[in-house]
Write a protein that holds these residues in place. Structure first.
Motif, PDB file in Angstrom:
ATOM      1  N   MET A   1       0.835  -1.213   0.000  1.00 55.42           N
ATOM      2  CA  MET A   1       0.000   0.000   0.000  1.00 55.42           C
ATOM      3  C   MET A   1       0.865   1.257   0.000  1.00 55.42           C
ATOM      4  SD  MET A   1      -3.280   0.280   0.108  1.00 55.42           S
ATOM      5  CE  MET A   1      -3.852   1.575   1.193  1.00 55.42           C
ATOM      6  N   HIS A   2       1.916   1.202   0.811  1.00 54.95           N
ATOM      7  CA  HIS A   2       2.820   2.347   0.953  1.00 54.95           C
ATOM      8  C   HIS A   2       3.438   2.713  -0.389  1.00 54.95           C
ATOM      9  CE1 HIS A   2       6.707   4.025   2.863  1.00 54.95           C
ATOM     10  NE2 HIS A   2       5.784   4.937   2.949  1.00 54.95           N
ATOM     11  N   GLN A   3       3.925   1.692  -1.103  1.00 54.92           N
ATOM     12  CA  GLN A   3       4.559   1.943  -2.399  1.00 54.92           C
ATOM     13  C   GLN A   3       3.533   2.465  -3.403  1.00 54.92           C
ATOM     14  OE1 GLN A   3       7.880   1.922  -3.125  1.00 54.92           O
ATOM     15  NE2 GLN A   3       8.117   1.598  -0.938  1.00 54.92           N
ATOM     16  N   GLU A   4       2.335   1.893  -3.359  1.00 57.58           N
ATOM     17  CA  GLU A   4       1.286   2.339  -4.289  1.00 57.58           C
ATOM     18  C   GLU A   4       0.927   3.796  -4.019  1.00 57.58           C
ATOM     19  OE1 GLU A   4      -2.320   3.664  -5.649  1.00 57.58           O
ATOM     20  OE2 GLU A   4      -2.222   3.115  -3.553  1.00 57.58           O
ATOM     21  N   ARG A   5       0.766   4.162  -2.735  1.00 55.97           N
ATOM     22  CA  ARG A   5       0.400   5.536  -2.385  1.00 55.97           C
ATOM     23  C   ARG A   5       1.506   6.514  -2.810  1.00 55.97           C
ATOM     24  NH1 ARG A   5      -4.310   7.164  -2.101  1.00 55.97           N
ATOM     25  NH2 ARG A   5      -4.031   5.951  -3.942  1.00 55.97           N
ATOM     26  N   ALA A   6       2.754   6.133  -2.605  1.00 56.76           N
ATOM     27  CA  ALA A   6       3.869   7.020  -2.965  1.00 56.76           C
ATOM     28  C   ALA A   6       3.907   7.217  -4.482  1.00 56.76           C
ATOM     29  CB  ALA A   6       5.193   6.440  -2.459  1.00 56.76           C
ATOM     30  N   ALA A   7       3.715   6.133  -5.232  1.00 56.99           N
ATOM     31  CA  ALA A   7       3.744   6.231  -6.700  1.00 56.99           C
ATOM     32  C   ALA A   7       2.602   7.122  -7.183  1.00 56.99           C
ATOM     33  CB  ALA A   7       3.642   4.833  -7.311  1.00 56.99           C
ATOM     34  N   THR A   8       1.420   6.958  -6.581  1.00 64.01           N
ATOM     35  CA  THR A   8       0.268   7.776  -6.982  1.00 64.01           C
ATOM     36  C   THR A   8       0.538   9.254  -6.713  1.00 64.01           C
ATOM     37  OG1 THR A   8      -1.229   5.950  -6.560  1.00 64.01           O
ATOM     38  CG2 THR A   8      -2.218   8.137  -6.573  1.00 64.01           C
ATOM     39  N   LEU A   9       1.043   9.556  -5.535  1.00 60.02           N
ATOM     40  CA  LEU A   9       1.304  10.960  -5.207  1.00 60.02           C
ATOM     41  C   LEU A   9       2.342  11.564  -6.153  1.00 60.02           C
ATOM     42  CD1 LEU A   9       0.732  13.388  -3.394  1.00 60.02           C
ATOM     43  CD2 LEU A   9       2.630  12.662  -1.946  1.00 60.02           C
ATOM     44  N   LYS A  10       3.407  10.796  -6.424  1.00 56.89           N
ATOM     45  CA  LYS A  10       4.453  11.318  -7.325  1.00 56.89           C
ATOM     46  C   LYS A  10       3.846  11.626  -8.683  1.00 56.89           C
ATOM     47  CE  LYS A  10       7.826   8.266  -5.574  1.00 56.89           C
ATOM     48  NZ  LYS A  10       8.957   7.388  -5.782  1.00 56.89           N
ATOM     49  N   SER A  11       2.983  10.746  -9.170  1.00 60.43           N
ATOM     50  CA  SER A  11       2.443  10.985 -10.502  1.00 60.43           C
ATOM     51  C   SER A  11       1.476  12.177 -10.483  1.00 60.43           C
ATOM     52  CB  SER A  11       1.873   9.685 -11.066  1.00 60.43           C
ATOM     53  OG  SER A  11       0.515   9.741 -11.219  1.00 60.43           O
ATOM     54  N   LEU A  12       0.696  12.358  -9.405  1.00 60.96           N
ATOM     55  CA  LEU A  12      -0.203  13.524  -9.312  1.00 60.96           C
ATOM     56  C   LEU A  12       0.601  14.826  -9.289  1.00 60.96           C
ATOM     57  CD1 LEU A  12      -2.774  12.240  -6.640  1.00 60.96           C
ATOM     58  CD2 LEU A  12      -3.215  12.649  -9.063  1.00 60.96           C
ATOM     59  N   LEU A  13       1.684  14.830  -8.531  1.00 56.74           N
ATOM     60  CA  LEU A  13       2.493  16.056  -8.419  1.00 56.74           C
ATOM     61  C   LEU A  13       3.196  16.362  -9.741  1.00 56.74           C
ATOM     62  CD1 LEU A  13       4.004  15.420  -4.861  1.00 56.74           C
ATOM     63  CD2 LEU A  13       2.287  17.135  -5.452  1.00 56.74           C
TER      64      LEU A  13
END
Ligand code: PLP
Length: 404
Positions: free
Chosen positions: A304-316
């Protein structure tokens, strides 16, 4: 002698450089992380979302951890009762050490009161115990490692960050008969990059050096059982000493090293930062033990942690905000100016209820000030949308640099 004035001047110089630190008073809510209540000076309260916690997986509120802490307090009482040498050895801390040794597949482990103390105490002792020792240190190593090497009193050679070629040049120049330690981190927590562990181990073999790896920002988070990047890359057996914290991904407090029985016995017997301080309380040890055990068995939080980090990076990235190309869970958002970084952080907190501490010198070099975002499994899509909108507003209001 006006001592008060001297302190005032020291504080003023930090204010002049816009790096005077203000700690916002907040109350976290177990079960509702990353939400928190902020207490303002006028006595009012504000609901805020924490975006800068090193409780990377929210384990500080995990029911197993909280239950273990409550149970330990009821069973053993609050404190350890002294230093390990005097009267502070508790079964709980011994169990925790066995669990940590197993986590890193080492013979032994030793628990300290923090990750900072474990680095300082261990490196300073190694440098004193090994005759004519040289410590080779990555230029971006953490302050606790730098202090440990300084306290060791032995020669220190600094190599360029994550640069195996430079490390080899430095190793070549050292008399082969001398004892050598290569000291480095796996995840560098300000840029979110990862060291070339395998290359450094190969060099250690070639030049007969010991390896000392700080996995503070990786334990619990990487590897099949949370043993860190060295576990993920199948390299734990090639590292002589793995150091970690119980205060970040494990959500509690304390630090540790794992190594061969001889190394642990030597550090236990000589390290001042181990010998002369009261042991981590059995209550916190029980919480840490529950957390380490949970994350050894459960991969859900790491995924979950990796998925959330990847999602945030792509949004930013899509929003044109200037993030560093981090390969880890850490998302550095660059501001490049101390004053603007502080203003951006204040605005986010006051106007949007978003809590992100500004990161400035000496944590990062001057001119590389940033907001360091640490998404956790508990930051949902709505929170991310809210964050990105607030950041876009603040970037516009302060006319901050966009992504190149
Ligand atoms: N090592 C590194 C790389 C760190 O970033 C930190 C803390 O931020 C420490 C060690 C110290 O760990 P602790 O917070 O448990 O004292």
């Amino acid at each position: 002698m006006n001592y008060e004035r001297m302190f005032e001047r020291a504080i003023q110089s930090l204010k002049d450089e816009s790096r005077y630190r203000v700690f916002t008073e907040i109350r976290r809510h177990a079960g509702d992380f990353p939400m928190a209540t902020r207490f303002l000076e006028d006595g009012s309260e504000q609901k805020v979302t924490i975006w800068c916690s090193n409780d990377y997986l929210g384990m500080g509120q995990h029911p197993d951890v909280v239950a273990a802490i409550k149970n330990a307090a009821d069973t053993y009482g609050a404190g350890a009762g002294g230093t390990r040498n005097i009267s502070g050895n508790t079964r709980m801390i011994c169990e925790l050490e066995r669990e940590l040794a197993d986590l890193h597949m080492k013979e032994s482990a030793l628990v300290f009161t923090s990750g900072y103390v474990s680095n300082d105490a261990t490196l300073s002792t190694l440098g004193k115990l090994l005759p004519d020792c040289v410590i080779l240190s990555d230029e971006l190593n953490h302050a606790s490692m730098i202090d440990g090497m300084r306290h060791a009193g032995c020669e220190k050679v600094i190599f360029r960050h994550n640069d195996a070629r430079d490390l080899e040049d430095k190793l070549k120049s050292i008399d082969p008969a001398r004892a050598k330690i290569i000291a480095f981190e796996s995840v560098y927590s300000m840029d979110g990059d990862i060291s070339p562990i395998r290359d450094f181990c190969d060099l250690a073999d070639r030049y007969k050096a010991m390896t000392y790896l700080d996995e503070v920002h990786a334990v619990g988070l990487y590897g099949l059982r949370g043993g860190g990047v060295a576990e993920r890359e199948g390299l734990m057996d090639r590292i002589d000493i793995i150091e970690g914290t119980l205060g970040k991904a494990y959500g509690v407090v304390g630090g540790f090293i794992t190594a061969s029985s001889n190394i642990i016995d030597a550090i236990r017997s000589y390290a001042k930062g181990f010998i002369f301080t009261t042991t981590l309380s059995p209550v916190m040890s029980a919480g840490a033990l529950a957390s380490v055990r949970h994350l050894k068995a459960s991969r859900f939080e790491r995924a979950m942690h990796q998925e959330r980090a990847a999602t945030l990076k792509s949004l930013l990235t899509d929003a044109g905000l200037p993030i560093l190309p981090s390969v880890t869970h850490i998302v550095p958002l660059m501001v490049y100016n101390a004053e603007l970084c502080k203003q951006a952080s204040d605005m986010l907190l006051d106007d949007y209820g978003i809590y992100i501490q500004p990161i400035n010198y000496p944590t990062v070099p001057r001119g590389l000030e940033r907001l360091r975002l640490t998404p956790t499994p508990f930051h949902d899509d709505a929170m991310m949308a809210e964050l990105v909108n607030a950041l876009k507003d603040v970037w516009h209001r302060l006319d901050l640099r966009q992504a190149a």
